[in-house]
Design an enzyme around this catalytic site. Structure first.
Site, short mmCIF file in Angstrom:
data_model
loop_
_atom_site.label_atom_id
_atom_site.label_comp_id
_atom_site.label_asym_id
_atom_site.label_seq_id
_atom_site.Cartn_x
_atom_site.Cartn_y
_atom_site.Cartn_z
N LYS A 83 -36.37 70.67 -14.13
CA LYS A 83 -36.23 71.65 -13.04
C LYS A 83 -37.51 71.70 -12.21
O LYS A 83 -38.62 71.76 -12.74
CB LYS A 83 -35.91 73.03 -13.62
CG LYS A 83 -35.56 74.08 -12.56
CD LYS A 83 -35.15 75.39 -13.23
CE LYS A 83 -34.76 76.47 -12.23
NZ LYS A 83 -34.38 77.74 -12.87
N SER A 158 -30.25 79.98 -11.16
CA SER A 158 -30.97 79.17 -10.19
C SER A 158 -31.04 77.69 -10.57
O SER A 158 -31.34 76.84 -9.74
CB SER A 158 -32.40 79.70 -10.03
OG SER A 158 -33.13 79.59 -11.24
N SER A 182 -30.46 82.04 -15.52
CA SER A 182 -30.50 80.81 -14.74
C SER A 182 -30.36 79.53 -15.54
O SER A 182 -30.25 78.45 -14.95
CB SER A 182 -31.81 80.75 -13.93
OG SER A 182 -31.82 81.76 -12.96
#
Length: 519
Positions: A83, A158, A182
């Site tokens: 990420k 997210s 997330s």
């Protein structure tokens, strides 16, 4: 079976035995990314940056170590998607924001360093909502990621990019971060596995902060064992992180292997009364009820528990998080790193800062900065932020009381399946409600995870089973998840992702009736 369809554990075993090289495995996944990822307008768009040369070089090092007779780690040579909120010295780290476009950090995060030391091959950086604020990845400054089950739908947020990379078979492993759901919410809507470890169980050093008391990095995978193997690599005390827990990590890999025997006898499972009912999609509740029945069939004792203050977790969270965002994002001031606009010698530092932040931050980041600044302002701190922290304490007490009656708690992971891109982008309150079930665990800091539990009847899209465990009892998540996974695999003939119909070669096209992984 193609290399991209194998699990991380299978790939690691094949690399260790010499059946296949790490370079071959890495190249197969890079080819898959080139085939299906594409730009935001037409592809999955899971990645913001792919580092082909570095990935192949890292894989070659693993192959050389094997040739030299060196002992390889349990995931050596296995590719991973990282990420883009975790710092990497050799790749850009943007946090999904124009403010950091192209920025290369001077250091690796502790997670990044541990991945490299384990011989895991980092393919690149995945898309996310700007500074990890959102539930759909639509807040990324670089365009949304898309759900491989249906490219017209969101992959969650997210960390939608990390989850989408798994569901599209671009990577067998990924790292996400979880501030209010997330990791778990994207896992639920993409039919993958996502784990939020106990707060402090994985180092936050090098993780660009959203809300420091809530953020936690964790593993994302397609199977429970793969998630456990990855979790064991990144977990453990880090003196660089003052919130890191200096205690032994539970044997999560052993728990995952034990759970695979399908016996949950002696385990008490608490169904949270407050996490269901009005506002939950019928198909989501149906699959959740099926999962609870399965837990009982596997030998668990199922009881109902009440956590009355969970009803206030969402509003409390959306006071605490923006307050911490307001503080953390103040460092992006155009003075030290990142974007700088208007610095032509005619403007003051304050004007340059205002121009840069105005142009660099997206709408959601600005919204949360303003909310947080207001909540922390003189005369309002006690009324808003202070009261929210009191609610946080009550939520933690609810967990304590519930865990006195049950070893783990369960609920749906999300109230609905993946919704269409654009459907909620102009309705932030509706977007926030996607985190109803996941937020309490962030407020309390306990461990939790999402595991696939079937497809909703209405749209044929994935549903997640949310499992919550006490602080430092992360191993319980893996025992339950592995048992459920094994039972469903026998029923489905494989993982949930293997049930997804493939699109007929039309990369980037999708219709609701297709709902397929890009082929």
């Amino acid at each position: 079976m193609t290399l991209t369809r194998k699990t991380a554990a299978e790939l690691a075993s094949s690399i260790k035995s010499g059946e296949v090289s790490a370079v071959e495995v890495t190249r197969a996944h890079l080819d898959r990314i080139a085939e299906v990822d594409g730009p935001a307008e037409s592809g999955v768009h899971a990645f913001l940056h792919v580092d082909t040369d570095s990935a192949l070089a890292a894989a070659a090092v693993v192959d050389q170590k094997r040739a030299d007779g060196d002992e390889l780690g349990p995931l050596a040579g296995v590719p991973l998607a990282l990420k883009d909120v975790i710092t990497t010295a050799d790749m850009p780290t943007t946090a999904g924001s124009k403010l950091l476009e192209g920025w290369r950090p001077p250091y690796d995060a502790t997670i990044t360093r541990r991945l490299r030391e384990a011989g895991i091959v980092i393919l690149g950086k995945t898309n996310l909502d700007e500074f990890a604020m959102g539930s759909s990845t639509e807040n990324s400054a670089f365009g949304p990621s898309r759900n491989p089950w249906d490219l017209t739908r969101i992959p969650g947020g997210s960390g939608g990019g990390s989850a989408a990379s798994l569901a599209a078979f671009e990577a067998p492993l990924a790292i996400g971060t979880d501030t209010g759901g997330s990791i778990r919410q994207p896992a639920a809507v993409t039919g993958t596995v996502g784990v939020k470890p106990t707060y402090g169980g994985v180092s936050r050093y090098g993780l660009i902060a959203c809300a420091s008391s809530l953020d936690q990095a964790g593993p994302c995978a397609r199977t429970v064992l793969d998630a456990a193997l990855l979790h064991s690599v990144i977990a453990g005390h880090d003196p660089n992180d003052s919130t890191s827990i200096d205690q032994p990590v539970p044997d999560i890999v052993a728990a995952a292997r034990k759970g695979a025997d399908g016996d949950l006898s002696g385990l008490r499972v608490g169904v949270v009364k407050e996490l269901g009912g009005e506002g939950y999609q019928a198909g989501v509740e149906a699959r959740f009820n099926d999962a609870v029945a399965l837990l009982s069939k596997l030998g668990a004792e199922v009881v109902e528990v009440s956590c009355p203050h969970f009803a206030y977790a969402l509003p409390a969270y959306y006071l605490i998080l923006p307050s911490e965002v307001s503080s953390n994002l103040a460092r992006f001031d155009a003075m030290r790193y990142g974007l700088r606009l208007g610095d032509d010698g005619t403007r003051s530092a304050e004007e340059v800062m205002s121009l840069t932040r105005g142009a660099g931050f997206g709408a959601e980041a600005k919204r949360r900065i303003m909310l947080g600044t207001y909540a922390l302002s003189s005369g309002y701190y006690d009324a808003y932020y202070g009261q929210a922290q009191k609610v946080r304490t009550l939520v933690a007490r609810d967990f304590d009381a519930a865990f006195a009656k049950a070893d783990v708690l369960v609920s749906p992971t999300t109230p609905t399946t993946a919704f269409p891109i654009g459907e909620k982008v102009d309705d932030p309150l509706a977007m926030y409600k996607n985190d109803l079930c996941t937020i309490p665990s962030n407020l309390a800091g306990n461990a939790s995870a999402s595991f696939p539990c079937g497809l909703a009847d209405e749209d044929g899209l994935p549903v997640g089973l949310h499992v919550m465990a006490p602080v430092l009892a992360d191993d319980r998540l893996y025992r339950v998840g592995a048992a459920v996974e094994q039972a469903y695999a026998a029923q489905w003939g494989g993982t949930l992702l293997e049930q997804a119909p493939a699109l007929d070669g039309r990369r980037g096209e999708s219709a609701t009736a297709d709902r397929g992984v890009v082929s």
